[in-house]
Design an enzyme around this catalytic site. Structure first.
Site, PDB file in Angstrom:
ATOM      1  N   SER A 184       0.688  -1.290   0.061  1.00 22.03           N
ATOM      2  CA  SER A 184      -0.225   0.109   0.053  1.00 22.03           C
ATOM      3  C   SER A 184       0.810   1.444   0.100  1.00 22.03           C
ATOM      4  O   SER A 184       1.834   1.208   0.570  1.00 22.03           O
ATOM      5  CB  SER A 184      -1.037   0.146   1.118  1.00 22.03           C
ATOM      6  OG  SER A 184      -1.837  -0.922   1.082  1.00 22.03           O
ATOM      7  N   SER A 210      -1.834  -5.071  -2.056  1.00 23.48           N
ATOM      8  CA  SER A 210      -1.396  -3.678  -2.104  1.00 23.48           C
ATOM      9  C   SER A 210      -2.466  -2.829  -2.459  1.00 23.48           C
ATOM     10  O   SER A 210      -3.154  -3.032  -3.517  1.00 23.48           O
ATOM     11  CB  SER A 210      -0.166  -3.370  -2.898  1.00 23.48           C
ATOM     12  OG  SER A 210       0.498  -2.258  -2.294  1.00 23.48           O
ATOM     13  N   GLU A 262      -2.733   0.894  -3.546  1.00 22.37           N
ATOM     14  CA  GLU A 262      -2.120   2.010  -4.097  1.00 22.37           C
ATOM     15  C   GLU A 262      -3.163   3.133  -4.538  1.00 22.37           C
ATOM     16  O   GLU A 262      -3.837   2.958  -5.610  1.00 22.37           O
ATOM     17  CB  GLU A 262      -1.160   2.048  -5.338  1.00 22.37           C
ATOM     18  CG  GLU A 262       0.276   1.410  -4.872  1.00 22.37           C
ATOM     19  CD  GLU A 262       0.267  -0.047  -4.511  1.00 22.37           C
ATOM     20  OE1 GLU A 262       1.257  -0.494  -4.143  1.00 22.37           O
ATOM     21  OE2 GLU A 262      -0.798  -0.894  -5.099  1.00 22.37           O
TER      22      GLU A 262
END
Length: 354
Positions: free
Chosen positions: A241, A279, A281
């Protein structure tokens, strides 16, 4: 702690603003509240806390004077409240709050309360959906107990207001919401950078970096993660992240902001991000140059087409540099269960770049 520019590391071709941070954008403030606690594990105590809150305040009263905004998602294993409404309306109506994954609800509640106390129209004329984004700091911080309080959110918001016009960059690394984050195998956290484009407008980036694998760490094009002598050193597990906030004072509309936000992913890629499966983003961009009173339209003319190219470059460069500033600033942090995120060994990195 040194920053990339202090170490002679040049990223891109555009110049930085005076502080080399998001504070170079007029009216913008940044505040942190760090929660650092060592108590017995639950149920006897709240455990080890390495967490906090960071607030990016665009200035003024976003409820009365919303800001053109847009967002982008590189990988969606994360959360950002207010993201959908900002995308739909093309406007941001609150400051941006950053925290850890399981504290998001507490920060959202506190943001609603604090902003409503300041602005009587909230909840009367219309409701708000605060922009609150998160990354997972559970490698270093006990997440089974709620560690963040309303007072922490209030402190970060007040600090953001007080930082407007500062002549130095805000604290970076293991501070505020970045206290428990890891990045590219080392201690991560908060990083910021700025660029000034040929029109004279400023683009500022602040990010919460919590992603990547050590072997992919790349600095100014050099595969530093593979070159460092790291035998026997502990390593944080591959983290997931990164929240990136972009703010500019240019007259850019919501569609343009969305395009700016998307470029943050290119900056992360240059440092070694591959956007893991788990993750998150998530990128948000705001442009104060077309800001107008609620229910009205700015008289300024929005930049379009190729006029945006320098701004795209500015986002990419500032995002890459913000990650480096985060890594250079963050010291070694020991957290829950003795888990350790090592600070980047700057003295070993610099010779590799020469």
């Amino acid at each position: 702690m040194p920053r990339a520019a202090d170490l002679g590391i040049t990223i891109g071709t555009l110049p930085s603003g005076p502080t080399g941070s998001i504070l170079d954008v007029p009216g913008v403030g940044v505040g942190h509240a760090t929660v650092w606690r060592d108590e017995p594990s639950p149920p006897l105590g709240r455990g080890v806390a390495r967490t906090g809150v960071t607030v990016i305040d665009p200035g003024g009263n976003p409820f009365r004077s919303p800001i053109p905004a847009g967002g982008a998602v590189l990988n969606g294993a994360g959360e950002c409240t207010g993201f959908l409404s900002a995308q739909e309306w093309g406007l941001a109506e609150t400051p941006i709050f950053l925290t850890s994954t399981m504290q998001l609800g507490r920060v959202y509640d506190a943001a609603c309360e604090l902003l409503a106390e300041e602005e009587p129209g909230i909840g009367d004329e219309d409701v708000i959906i605060p922009i609150v984004a998160e990354c997972d700091d559970s490698f270093l911080s006990e997440s089974r107990r709620m560690q963040v309080t309303r007072d922490d959110v209030a402190a970060a918001l007040a600090a953001a207001r007080a930082s407007v016009g500062s002549t130095s960059a805000p604290a970076e690394g293991a501070v505020g919401s970045g206290t428990g984050m890891s990045c590219l195998g080392f201690k991560g956290g908060i990083g910021t950078a700025s660029r000034v484009v040929p029109t004279g407008h400023t683009v500022g980036v602040l990010l919460m970096a919590n992603y990547g694998e050590r072997e992919r760490l790349t600095i100014a094009g050099r595969p530093v993660g593979r070159l460092l002598p790291l035998a026997g050193q502990p390593t944080a597990p591959p983290a997931g992240s990164c929240i990136v906030v972009v703010i500019t004072d240019a007259p850019i509309d919501a569609a343009g902001c969305q395009r700016l936000a998307r470029r943050a992913g290119l900056g992360l890629a240059r440092t070694g991000s591959t956007a893991h499966h788990a993750s998150g983003e998530i990128f948000v961009a705001l442009a104060t140059g077309l800001r107008a009173e609620r229910g009205t339209v700015s008289a300024a003319v929005a930049l379009q087409g190729r006029e945006l190219d320098p701004f795209f470059a500015a986002v990419v460069e500032a995002t890459e540099e913000a990650v480096l500033n985060c890594l250079f600033a963050a010291p070694t942090v020991v957290g829950r269960s003795g888990n350790t995120a090592e600070g980047l060994p700057v003295d070993q990195v610099i010779p590799l770049l020469r």
